[in-house]
Scaffold this motif. Structure first.
Motif, PDB file in Angstrom:
ATOM      1  N   THR A  47       0.866  -1.180   0.000  1.00 42.03           N
ATOM      2  CA  THR A  47       0.000   0.000   0.000  1.00 42.03           C
ATOM      3  C   THR A  47       0.900   1.226   0.000  1.00 42.03           C
ATOM      4  N   VAL A  48       0.435   2.286  -0.664  1.00 39.44           N
ATOM      5  CA  VAL A  48       1.234   3.507  -0.770  1.00 39.44           C
ATOM      6  C   VAL A  48       0.398   4.693  -0.301  1.00 39.44           C
ATOM      7  N   PRO A  49       0.672   5.200   0.899  1.00 40.16           N
ATOM      8  CA  PRO A  49      -0.108   6.339   1.393  1.00 40.16           C
ATOM      9  C   PRO A  49       0.357   7.652   0.772  1.00 40.16           C
ATOM     10  N   ALA A  50      -0.604   8.500   0.390  1.00 37.77           N
ATOM     11  CA  ALA A  50      -0.266   9.838  -0.122  1.00 37.77           C
ATOM     12  C   ALA A  50      -1.112  10.865   0.633  1.00 37.77           C
ATOM     13  N   LEU A  51      -1.354  12.017   0.031  1.00 41.52           N
ATOM     14  CA  LEU A  51      -1.965  13.121   0.765  1.00 41.52           C
ATOM     15  C   LEU A  51      -3.448  12.897   1.017  1.00 41.52           C
TER      16      LEU A  51
ATOM     17  N   GLU B 231      -0.185  12.195  -5.670  1.00 41.93           N
ATOM     18  CA  GLU B 231      -0.751  10.870  -5.378  1.00 41.93           C
ATOM     19  C   GLU B 231       0.158   9.799  -5.936  1.00 41.93           C
ATOM     20  N   PRO B 232      -0.058   8.540  -5.519  1.00 42.35           N
ATOM     21  CA  PRO B 232       0.850   7.477  -5.941  1.00 42.35           C
ATOM     22  C   PRO B 232       0.874   7.280  -7.453  1.00 42.35           C
ATOM     23  N   ILE B 233       2.051   6.873  -7.944  1.00 39.61           N
ATOM     24  CA  ILE B 233       2.305   6.604  -9.356  1.00 39.61           C
ATOM     25  C   ILE B 233       2.707   5.140  -9.457  1.00 39.61           C
ATOM     26  N   ASP B 252      11.981   3.043 -12.872  1.00 35.17           N
ATOM     27  CA  ASP B 252      12.566   3.880 -11.815  1.00 35.17           C
ATOM     28  C   ASP B 252      11.727   5.141 -11.567  1.00 35.17           C
ATOM     29  N   HIS B 253      10.420   5.025 -11.733  1.00 36.79           N
ATOM     30  CA  HIS B 253       9.520   6.181 -11.619  1.00 36.79           C
ATOM     31  C   HIS B 253       9.534   6.801 -10.221  1.00 36.79           C
ATOM     32  N   GLN B 254       9.196   8.090 -10.174  1.00 39.62           N
ATOM     33  CA  GLN B 254       8.892   8.694  -8.878  1.00 39.62           C
ATOM     34  C   GLN B 254       7.681   7.957  -8.317  1.00 39.62           C
ATOM     35  N   THR B 255       7.588   7.897  -6.988  1.00 36.64           N
ATOM     36  CA  THR B 255       6.488   7.116  -6.403  1.00 36.64           C
ATOM     37  C   THR B 255       5.228   7.940  -6.188  1.00 36.64           C
ATOM     38  N   THR B 256       5.360   9.264  -6.138  1.00 33.89           N
ATOM     39  CA  THR B 256       4.179  10.125  -6.033  1.00 33.89           C
ATOM     40  C   THR B 256       4.397  11.335  -6.927  1.00 33.89           C
ATOM     41  N   GLY B 257       3.300  11.952  -7.349  1.00 30.90           N
ATOM     42  CA  GLY B 257       3.426  13.134  -8.181  1.00 30.90           C
ATOM     43  C   GLY B 257       2.075  13.781  -8.400  1.00 30.90           C
ATOM     44  N   GLY B 258       2.106  15.033  -8.844  1.00 27.77           N
ATOM     45  CA  GLY B 258       0.882  15.808  -8.924  1.00 27.77           C
ATOM     46  C   GLY B 258       0.335  16.032 -10.324  1.00 27.77           C
TER      47      GLY B 258
END
Lengths: 228, 333
Positions: A47-51, B231-233, B252-258
């Motif tokens: 699971t990956v928590p974000a905002l 949010e997660p990518i 090798d992606h970023q794990t979160t982004g807008g």
């Protein structure tokens, strides 16, 4: 607790609590994340928590979006999402000299003295919101309203690892030499990438963070300890 | 068993050590990494009888030249159609061969494909990070990028005459459009943008590395200036920047982004897309999430059968001649 669900490719489900950032939405993310960790549905990989949302990644051979959605809905029933009792972590910070190239600019932008900027930073109520961008980059909420400054128009290159940087309400401690457009107000000898295989990252999402001021001699001493 | 050693005479950019990756760490900002084309990577290991996620070398279009400085080892090469030169003999990719002390092995870009895999009958000795040798290219963590002058050591190197020869290529890879499940932010795009995304051709640009592939095609307009909370990518996310340009995210992606995501490439098509080169034109097609899962399950079953088939040793030359004779019922003098 209400949530929306969105399929992401064949192997993940996004659980969405809100469209815009709020402490309540993030508290729900952290609460669901902890319940999922304590009682993982079959086939879940991580699971990956974000905002405002939580990604549930799963093995599509073992389960599917509908089964995961049902499992998440069951775990959301009666979920307590009050202030999350995250673990308290402390991070040392040195605000001196070349470690804090933007301290004067933040002081000018906010009309404060550099000491007042430092004190406002130390007084922040920090919480780990999420990781992102690069390994170990933990976004902390809670920068005091008195020292919130926008991102720079252009990023600065080769900012050393361990830099403590702020932008708006967020703060982070960098883990790699990287470009950043955030304001650099100090340097920390505290390793977010701990190097300890049993606990490789200092924070979990939801943890509380306190900054502790150290002087240059303290920084040198702690940096040396970290290297051994 | 003994060791084999290689000296790296030349390594292009983004030639890295990769293995099955390190899933489970996205919550800490760490993408799984691992091979860009997971099927070709697994095939290289299977052809040597290795476990499917053993560390190998991912060769980029930049190419790789190795000089064997000690011992000998049987290797497998899969992936794109790269040009292989072994001991001054030209070979095709999708083959196994034995490299001995004093011999040179060069692997360079051929007519198609962006990534080749070089697996060893033995254990490639490198650094690891979070229980994986996979290189996270932006940070360099893991086994790392190869560089000229470096020495590679293969522990417990084996010579497997019974595994030499061409490797059957998988025959179950779709050659149609790249398949996606739309969203999770598809509702924020102008309806025309989604229609064009699924009907117009896109072209791979040279802004392509292990993090992502920028595409050229119709501008994908949002209904209004959208700022979504980060949010997660995932690997396969198709994110669209403010100027309407899509980028597909990779190992090798970023794990979160807008950036809003118009769609996500299904897991079994990310490796196929990763082999495309700059200039290549292709289209996207949408599946429902349920159909995507059916396709992935069907593919996974075929992949399993395929890997099991190529993992069977074919016997030594003598054994193979014997079996040919029996099959064809004639004797070669």
């Amino acid at each position: 607790m209400h949530a929306d669900f969105k399929a992401v490719a064949d192997h993940a489900l996004l659980v969405i609590f809100a469209d815009s950032i709020s402490p309540e939405a993030h508290a729900a993310v952290v609460a669901l994340d902890k319940v999922m960790a304590a009682n993982p549905p079959d086939g879940v990989i991580e699971t990956v928590p974000a905002l405002v949302n939580l990604l549930v990644s799963f093995d599509p051979v073992a389960t599917d979006h509908d089964a995961i959605e049902t499992a998440v809905r069951n775990r959301l029933k009666g979920l307590q999402t009050g202030r999350v009792a995250g673990v308290q972590r402390s991070v040392q910070i040195c605000y001196e000299g070349e470690f804090a190239p933007d301290l004067d600019a933040v002081a000018r932008a906010t009309g404060l003295s550099t000491d007042a900027v430092i004190n406002a930073h130390l007084a922040g109520d920090f919480q780990v919101l999420m990781y992102g961008f690069s390994p170990g980059y933990a976004y902390l909420s809670g920068v005091s309203g008195h020292i919130q400054v926008p991102r720079k128009p252009a990023p600065v290159r080769d900012v050393p690892a361990g830099s403590v940087v702020i932008a708006g309400p967020q703060c982070l401690v960098t883990t790699l030499t990287m470009p950043t457009g955030w304001s650099i107000i100090g340097r920390s000898p505290t390793r977010i990438l701990t190097g300890d295989p049993s606990h490789p990252f200092l924070f979990d999402v939801g943890d509380r963070v306190t900054f502790e001021r150290i002087d240059l001699a303290g920084f040198m001493r702690l940096s040396k300890q970290g290297d051994t | 068993m003994s060791d084999a050693t290689f000296s790296v005479q030349f390594a292009g950019p983004l030639v890295t050590v990769q293995d099955g990756g390190r899933p489970g760490n996205m919550r800490f900002g760490v993408a799984a990494s691992g091979a860009m084309d997971p099927l070709a990577f697994a095939a290289a290991n299977a052809a040597l009888g290795n476990a499917p996620d053993v560390a190998a070398i991912e060769v980029s279009l930049g190419g790789l030249v190795l000089h064997c400085t000690g011992g000998a080892v049987t290797i497998a090469l899969t992936g794109g159609d790269f040009i292989v030169n072994h001991a001054d003999q030209k070979r095709t990719s999708w083959t196994t061969l034995t490299v001995r002390k004093g011999e040179k092995l060069s692997i360079r870009a051929g007519k198609a494909g962006s990534w080749a895999y070089l697996a060893f009958c033995g254990a490639l000795q490198t650094e690891d990070w979070l229980n994986s040798q996979a290189t996270h290219a932006p940070s360099g963590f893991g086994g790392g990028a190869l560089h000229s002058g470096q020495t590679l050591k293969i522990a417990d190197a084996e010579l497997r005459d019974d595994r030499l020869g061409d490797i059957d290529r998988p025959d179950f890879i779709s050659d149609g459009p790249i398949r996606v499940v739309t969203g999770p932010q598809d509702q924020h795009f102008a309806s025309e943008a989604l229609t064009r995304f699924l009907s117009d051709p896109f072209q791979v640009t040279d802004a392509y590395d292990r993090m992502g592939m920028r595409l050229k095609g119709p501008e994908l307009h949002l209904n209004d200036a959208l700022s979504i909370p980060s949010e997660p990518i995932i690997r396969g996310s198709v994110q669209v920047s403010g100027d309407g340009v899509p980028t597909v995210l990779f190992a090798d992606h970023q794990t979160t982004g807008g950036y809003p995501k118009i769609a996500s490439v299904i897991s079994i098509d990310t490796g196929r897309l990763a082999q495309f080169r700059a200039g290549r034109m292709f289209g996207f097609s949408a599946l429902t999430s349920g159909t995507a899962i059916e396709e992935v399950r069907r593919f996974t079953a075929r992949k399993k059968r395929y890997l099991a088939k190529i993992a069977v040793a074919r016997g030594t030359l003598e054994q193979r001649l014997m079996s040919e004779n029996l099959i064809h019922g004639c004797i070669y003098e």
